[in-house]
Write an enzyme that holds these catalytic residues in place. Structure first.
Site, PDB file in Angstrom:
ATOM      1  N   GLN A  42      -3.608   7.184  -4.544  1.00  0.00           N
ATOM      2  CA  GLN A  42      -4.381   7.473  -3.338  1.00  0.00           C
ATOM      3  C   GLN A  42      -4.308   8.950  -2.980  1.00  0.00           C
ATOM      4  O   GLN A  42      -3.278   9.594  -3.144  1.00  0.00           O
ATOM      5  CB  GLN A  42      -3.860   6.626  -2.180  1.00  0.00           C
ATOM      6  CG  GLN A  42      -4.971   6.024  -1.349  1.00  0.00           C
ATOM      7  CD  GLN A  42      -4.481   4.876  -0.498  1.00  0.00           C
ATOM      8  OE1 GLN A  42      -3.761   4.023  -0.965  1.00  0.00           O
ATOM      9  NE2 GLN A  42      -4.882   4.858   0.754  1.00  0.00           N
ATOM     10  N   SER A 101       1.704   4.982  -8.019  1.00  0.00           N
ATOM     11  CA  SER A 101       1.486   3.974  -6.986  1.00  0.00           C
ATOM     12  C   SER A 101       0.370   3.018  -7.409  1.00  0.00           C
ATOM     13  O   SER A 101       0.518   2.297  -8.395  1.00  0.00           O
ATOM     14  CB  SER A 101       1.205   4.643  -5.634  1.00  0.00           C
ATOM     15  OG  SER A 101       1.252   3.708  -4.586  1.00  0.00           O
ATOM     16  N   LEU A 102      -0.783   3.011  -6.711  1.00  0.00           N
ATOM     17  CA  LEU A 102      -1.858   2.099  -7.119  1.00  0.00           C
ATOM     18  C   LEU A 102      -2.284   2.370  -8.561  1.00  0.00           C
ATOM     19  O   LEU A 102      -2.800   1.483  -9.249  1.00  0.00           O
ATOM     20  CB  LEU A 102      -3.059   2.206  -6.180  1.00  0.00           C
ATOM     21  CG  LEU A 102      -4.069   3.336  -6.427  1.00  0.00           C
ATOM     22  CD1 LEU A 102      -5.170   2.933  -7.402  1.00  0.00           C
ATOM     23  CD2 LEU A 102      -4.680   3.802  -5.132  1.00  0.00           C
ATOM     24  N   ARG A 126      -4.027  -5.556  -1.809  1.00  0.00           N
ATOM     25  CA  ARG A 126      -2.903  -4.640  -1.609  1.00  0.00           C
ATOM     26  C   ARG A 126      -3.233  -3.609  -0.527  1.00  0.00           C
ATOM     27  O   ARG A 126      -2.441  -3.347   0.378  1.00  0.00           O
ATOM     28  CB  ARG A 126      -2.583  -3.930  -2.924  1.00  0.00           C
ATOM     29  CG  ARG A 126      -1.380  -2.979  -2.906  1.00  0.00           C
ATOM     30  CD  ARG A 126      -1.199  -2.401  -4.320  1.00  0.00           C
ATOM     31  NE  ARG A 126      -0.019  -1.556  -4.466  1.00  0.00           N
ATOM     32  CZ  ARG A 126      -0.001  -0.243  -4.295  1.00  0.00           C
ATOM     33  NH1 ARG A 126      -1.114   0.392  -3.940  1.00  0.00           N
ATOM     34  NH2 ARG A 126       1.101   0.455  -4.478  1.00  0.00           N
ATOM     35  N   HIS A 144       5.498   2.719   0.662  1.00  0.00           N
ATOM     36  CA  HIS A 144       6.726   2.821  -0.142  1.00  0.00           C
ATOM     37  C   HIS A 144       8.000   2.983   0.691  1.00  0.00           C
ATOM     38  O   HIS A 144       8.843   3.810   0.406  1.00  0.00           O
ATOM     39  CB  HIS A 144       6.595   3.957  -1.168  1.00  0.00           C
ATOM     40  CG  HIS A 144       5.455   3.753  -2.115  1.00  0.00           C
ATOM     41  ND1 HIS A 144       5.438   2.743  -3.047  1.00  0.00           N
ATOM     42  CD2 HIS A 144       4.267   4.396  -2.228  1.00  0.00           C
ATOM     43  CE1 HIS A 144       4.288   2.787  -3.714  1.00  0.00           C
ATOM     44  NE2 HIS A 144       3.568   3.773  -3.224  1.00  0.00           N
ATOM     45  N   GLN A 202       7.310  -2.294  -6.024  1.00  0.00           N
ATOM     46  CA  GLN A 202       6.847  -0.924  -5.759  1.00  0.00           C
ATOM     47  C   GLN A 202       6.124  -0.791  -4.422  1.00  0.00           C
ATOM     48  O   GLN A 202       5.904   0.318  -3.946  1.00  0.00           O
ATOM     49  CB  GLN A 202       5.978  -0.379  -6.910  1.00  0.00           C
ATOM     50  CG  GLN A 202       4.702  -1.145  -7.223  1.00  0.00           C
ATOM     51  CD  GLN A 202       3.458  -0.289  -7.185  1.00  0.00           C
ATOM     52  OE1 GLN A 202       2.858  -0.157  -6.128  1.00  0.00           O
ATOM     53  NE2 GLN A 202       3.036   0.259  -8.306  1.00  0.00           N
TER      54      GLN A 202
END
Length: 313
Positions: free
Chosen positions: A10, A93-94, A118, A202, A251
């Site tokens: 992101q 991340s994503l 998500r 996170h 995560q």
């Protein structure tokens, strides 16, 4: 050259991303069409002609960035470059979902739906304004962790992204993160700035989102990836579908160990990284982590053709 394919997270989203790929490659257009169908809406219209504010909403940005990365992968395949050209895949991340999709562990439709879930779950986990994230520039991980611990004062404040040797992002309750910004400056940070994000990713405040993702992931098939995936949580390669599923849940609340992931890949023979999709943030991080690694971005038709040419001669 031994290469790793990297997939952005992101923050890389921009209006118009992937549109030129779709115009030049039927396979790239097919990716956007399949994502639109999986979500039951024209996400591609938002990506190409919508507003940046709407695209930046977590529920939209996550599947949109994945779709753009997969469109670039489809364009590469049209030029004869398959996933096996990489020794490893990794995503920020994503981007880990994009990496899994690229490696064939997740189907494109499932990945799109998982990322919509998500994004929505992460957005809804914490009321707007209650959480924050801040980038601490010029501090190493140990110092950033010390700052976060001192700033917590009974609230949550933890190192969320270990991006490169001089950039650590902290996440948690807004007041605690604001305290961390001030403490970081006192510790000698070059800059410490609140990030324009809609939720504190996170960290433990994301527990409700982790529960949602555990349920969502229990209903999808995860296959063994064609190439190993270097995970955010462990910072080493993994191919076990069971472990990959568990890591995707972990995560949501766990730290992104990006610096360590890049160092692990370099230590295991990687000499070149290709950032697949939108932007070049990961490429900048890689250069700061290990200057010996060659880097390339693959997000436009010209970049796809140039990348393919280096492999196909």
């Amino acid at each position: 050259m031994t290469r790793a394919f990297l997939f952005p997270g992101q923050g890389a989203q921009t209006i118009g991303m992937g549109q030129a790929l779709a115009q030049d490659y039927a396979a790239a257009q097919a990716v956007f069409d399949e994502v639109d169908e999986a979500l039951g809406e024209k996400l591609s219209d938002l990506i190409w002609t919508g507003s940046q504010d709407d695209l930046t909403l977590t529920r939209n940005a996550q599947p949109a960035l994945m779709a753009t990365s997969m469109a670039a992968m489809a364009a590469l395949k049209s030029e004869g470059v398959t996933i096996e050209a990489a020794a490893y895949v990794a995503g920020h991340s994503l981007g880990e979902y994009s990496a899994l999709c690229a490696a064939g562990a997740l189907s494109l439709a499932d990945t799109a739906r998982l990322l919509r879930t998500r994004g929505q779950a992460m957005q809804e986990a914490v009321p707007v304004g209650k959480g924050a994230m801040a980038a601490l520039l010029g501090l190493d991980l140990a110092t950033a962790q010390k700052v976060a611990k001192a700033a917590a004062q009974g609230q949550i404040c933890t190192a969320a992204n270990d991006n490169d040797p001089a950039q650590v992002v902290v996440s948690g309750h807004r007041e605690a993160v604001e305290r961390a910004v001030e403490l970081a400056k006192a510790e000698g940070a070059k800059r410490a700035i609140l990030l324009p994000v809609s939720a504190p990713f996170h960290c433990a405040l994301m527990d409700p989102a982790a529960e949602v993702m555990a349920d969502a992931l229990s209903h999808v098939d995860i296959e063994r990836p064609a190439v190993p995936v270097v995970g955010n949580i462990t910072a080493h390669a993994e191919s076990s579908p069971m472990l990959l599923r568990n890591h995707l849940v972990d995560q949501v609340t766990g730290a992104v160990r990006w610096r360590e992931s890049v160092l692990w890949m370099a230590a295991h023979g990687v000499t070149e990284t290709w950032e697949i999709g939108a932007g070049k943030a990961l490429t900048g991080m890689v250069r700061r982590i290990d200057k010996s690694l060659a880097t390339r971005t693959v997000g436009t038709p010209d970049e796809v053709r140039a990348a393919a040419e280096t492999l196909n001669g």
